[in-house]
Write a protein that holds these residues in place. Structure first.
Motif, PDB file in Angstrom:
ATOM      1  N   VAL A 183       0.839  -1.201   0.000  1.00 53.50           N
ATOM      2  CA  VAL A 183       0.000   0.000   0.000  1.00 53.50           C
ATOM      3  C   VAL A 183       0.875   1.253   0.000  1.00 53.50           C
ATOM      4  N   TYR A 184       1.926   1.251   0.786  1.00 54.69           N
ATOM      5  CA  TYR A 184       2.838   2.398   0.855  1.00 54.69           C
ATOM      6  C   TYR A 184       3.434   2.693  -0.519  1.00 54.69           C
ATOM      7  N   ASN A 185       3.921   1.653  -1.193  1.00 58.36           N
ATOM      8  CA  ASN A 185       4.504   1.848  -2.518  1.00 58.36           C
ATOM      9  C   ASN A 185       3.456   2.210  -3.558  1.00 58.36           C
ATOM     10  N   PHE A 186       2.291   1.595  -3.467  1.00 58.28           N
ATOM     11  CA  PHE A 186       1.218   1.867  -4.412  1.00 58.28           C
ATOM     12  C   PHE A 186       0.749   3.320  -4.326  1.00 58.28           C
ATOM     13  N   THR A 187       0.750   3.890  -3.129  1.00 54.02           N
ATOM     14  CA  THR A 187       0.297   5.273  -2.934  1.00 54.02           C
ATOM     15  C   THR A 187       1.451   6.271  -2.967  1.00 54.02           C
ATOM     16  N   ASN A 188       2.616   5.826  -3.366  1.00 57.69           N
ATOM     17  CA  ASN A 188       3.806   6.689  -3.415  1.00 57.69           C
ATOM     18  C   ASN A 188       4.083   7.352  -2.070  1.00 57.69           C
ATOM     19  N   GLY A 189       3.928   6.563  -1.002  1.00 58.99           N
ATOM     20  CA  GLY A 189       4.256   7.042   0.328  1.00 58.99           C
ATOM     21  C   GLY A 189       3.161   7.816   1.042  1.00 58.99           C
ATOM     22  N   LYS A 190       1.992   7.935   0.425  1.00 60.71           N
ATOM     23  CA  LYS A 190       0.894   8.689   1.053  1.00 60.71           C
ATOM     24  C   LYS A 190       0.393   7.993   2.314  1.00 60.71           C
ATOM     25  N   THR A 191       0.282   6.675   2.273  1.00 60.55           N
ATOM     26  CA  THR A 191      -0.200   5.906   3.423  1.00 60.55           C
ATOM     27  C   THR A 191       0.262   4.460   3.302  1.00 60.55           C
ATOM     28  N   ASP A 192       0.269   3.759   4.424  1.00 63.17           N
ATOM     29  CA  ASP A 192       0.537   2.318   4.396  1.00 63.17           C
ATOM     30  C   ASP A 192      -0.688   1.539   4.880  1.00 63.17           C
ATOM     31  N   ASN A 193      -1.805   2.256   5.041  1.00 62.59           N
ATOM     32  CA  ASN A 193      -3.015   1.662   5.577  1.00 62.59           C
ATOM     33  C   ASN A 193      -4.079   1.591   4.483  1.00 62.59           C
ATOM     34  N   SER A 194      -4.487   0.395   4.118  1.00 62.17           N
ATOM     35  CA  SER A 194      -5.439   0.231   3.022  1.00 62.17           C
ATOM     36  C   SER A 194      -6.812   0.817   3.336  1.00 62.17           C
ATOM     37  N   SER A 195      -7.134   1.004   4.615  1.00 62.77           N
ATOM     38  CA  SER A 195      -8.430   1.593   4.950  1.00 62.77           C
ATOM     39  C   SER A 195      -8.497   3.069   4.563  1.00 62.77           C
ATOM     40  N   GLU A 196      -7.362   3.682   4.290  1.00 60.54           N
ATOM     41  CA  GLU A 196      -7.323   5.081   3.876  1.00 60.54           C
ATOM     42  C   GLU A 196      -7.418   5.251   2.366  1.00 60.54           C
ATOM     43  N   LEU A 197      -7.453   4.155   1.625  1.00 60.09           N
ATOM     44  CA  LEU A 197      -7.545   4.235   0.169  1.00 60.09           C
ATOM     45  C   LEU A 197      -8.953   4.616  -0.267  1.00 60.09           C
ATOM     46  N   SER A 198      -9.037   5.357  -1.351  1.00 59.63           N
ATOM     47  CA  SER A 198     -10.342   5.668  -1.930  1.00 59.63           C
ATOM     48  C   SER A 198     -10.868   4.412  -2.633  1.00 59.63           C
ATOM     49  N   THR A 199     -12.123   4.446  -2.994  1.00 53.95           N
ATOM     50  CA  THR A 199     -12.715   3.317  -3.711  1.00 53.95           C
ATOM     51  C   THR A 199     -11.945   3.055  -5.004  1.00 53.95           C
ATOM     52  N   ASN A 200     -11.633   4.113  -5.740  1.00 50.26           N
ATOM     53  CA  ASN A 200     -10.893   3.965  -6.991  1.00 50.26           C
ATOM     54  C   ASN A 200      -9.505   3.366  -6.748  1.00 50.26           C
ATOM     55  N   GLU A 201      -8.821   3.834  -5.728  1.00 46.56           N
ATOM     56  CA  GLU A 201      -7.481   3.328  -5.426  1.00 46.56           C
ATOM     57  C   GLU A 201      -7.509   1.846  -5.063  1.00 46.56           C
ATOM     58  N   ILE A 202      -8.463   1.442  -4.245  1.00 44.88           N
ATOM     59  CA  ILE A 202      -8.491   0.039  -3.826  1.00 44.88           C
ATOM     60  C   ILE A 202      -8.847  -0.867  -5.004  1.00 44.88           C
ATOM     61  N   ILE A 203      -9.727  -0.406  -5.884  1.00 43.03           N
ATOM     62  CA  ILE A 203     -10.052  -1.193  -7.082  1.00 43.03           C
ATOM     63  C   ILE A 203      -8.818  -1.340  -7.963  1.00 43.03           C
ATOM     64  N   GLN A 204      -8.075  -0.259  -8.150  1.00 45.03           N
ATOM     65  CA  GLN A 204      -6.849  -0.316  -8.948  1.00 45.03           C
ATOM     66  C   GLN A 204      -5.823  -1.257  -8.321  1.00 45.03           C
ATOM     67  N   LEU A 205      -5.682  -1.205  -7.006  1.00 47.20           N
ATOM     68  CA  LEU A 205      -4.726  -2.070  -6.319  1.00 47.20           C
ATOM     69  C   LEU A 205      -5.127  -3.536  -6.455  1.00 47.20           C
ATOM     70  N   ILE A 206      -6.394  -3.834  -6.290  1.00 49.47           N
ATOM     71  CA  ILE A 206      -6.870  -5.216  -6.442  1.00 49.47           C
ATOM     72  C   ILE A 206      -6.584  -5.716  -7.848  1.00 49.47           C
ATOM     73  N   LYS A 207      -6.909  -4.916  -8.850  1.00 49.77           N
ATOM     74  CA  LYS A 207      -6.663  -5.322 -10.243  1.00 49.77           C
ATOM     75  C   LYS A 207      -5.176  -5.547 -10.493  1.00 49.77           C
ATOM     76  N   PHE A 208      -4.349  -4.634  -9.974  1.00 48.81           N
ATOM     77  CA  PHE A 208      -2.906  -4.782 -10.145  1.00 48.81           C
ATOM     78  C   PHE A 208      -2.422  -6.097  -9.539  1.00 48.81           C
ATOM     79  N   LEU A 209      -2.821  -6.356  -8.311  1.00 52.49           N
ATOM     80  CA  LEU A 209      -2.367  -7.570  -7.633  1.00 52.49           C
ATOM     81  C   LEU A 209      -2.881  -8.822  -8.330  1.00 52.49           C
ATOM     82  N   GLU A 210      -4.118  -8.809  -8.777  1.00 53.79           N
ATOM     83  CA  GLU A 210      -4.689  -9.975  -9.450  1.00 53.79           C
ATOM     84  C   GLU A 210      -4.029 -10.245 -10.793  1.00 53.79           C
TER      85      GLU A 210
END
Length: 72
Positions: free
Chosen positions: A28-55
């Motif tokens: 999460v830290y790397n995905f957000t470029n250091g903005k946060t390391d907590n996935s609960s702080e991600l926006s809906t769009n960010e979490i969808i992008q992260l899920i797609k990336f990981l999958e």
């Protein structure tokens, strides 16, 4: 939490399936470029992008490859 609970559960499911549970904060830290390391702080769009990336892009090195046989 900035996104729905089902999305958060999906993310944790992907972490588990890919064997990345212990690395989740670094991901999460790397995905957000250091903005946060907590996935609960991600926006809906960010979490969808992260899920797609990981999958789609995180390798399945721990999973056995399917053999493809070619009939001649």
């Amino acid at each position: 939490m900035n996104h729905s609970l089902p999305l958060h559960r999906k993310l944790y499911s992907v972490y588990k399936d890919k064997g990345l549970t212990e690395e989740r904060r670094n991901i999460v830290y790397n995905f957000t470029n250091g903005k946060t390391d907590n996935s609960s702080e991600l926006s809906t769009n960010e979490i969808i992008q992260l899920i797609k990336f990981l999958e789609n892009f995180v390798g399945n090195a721990n999973k056995p490859q399917k053999r493809v046989s070619k009939t001649v």
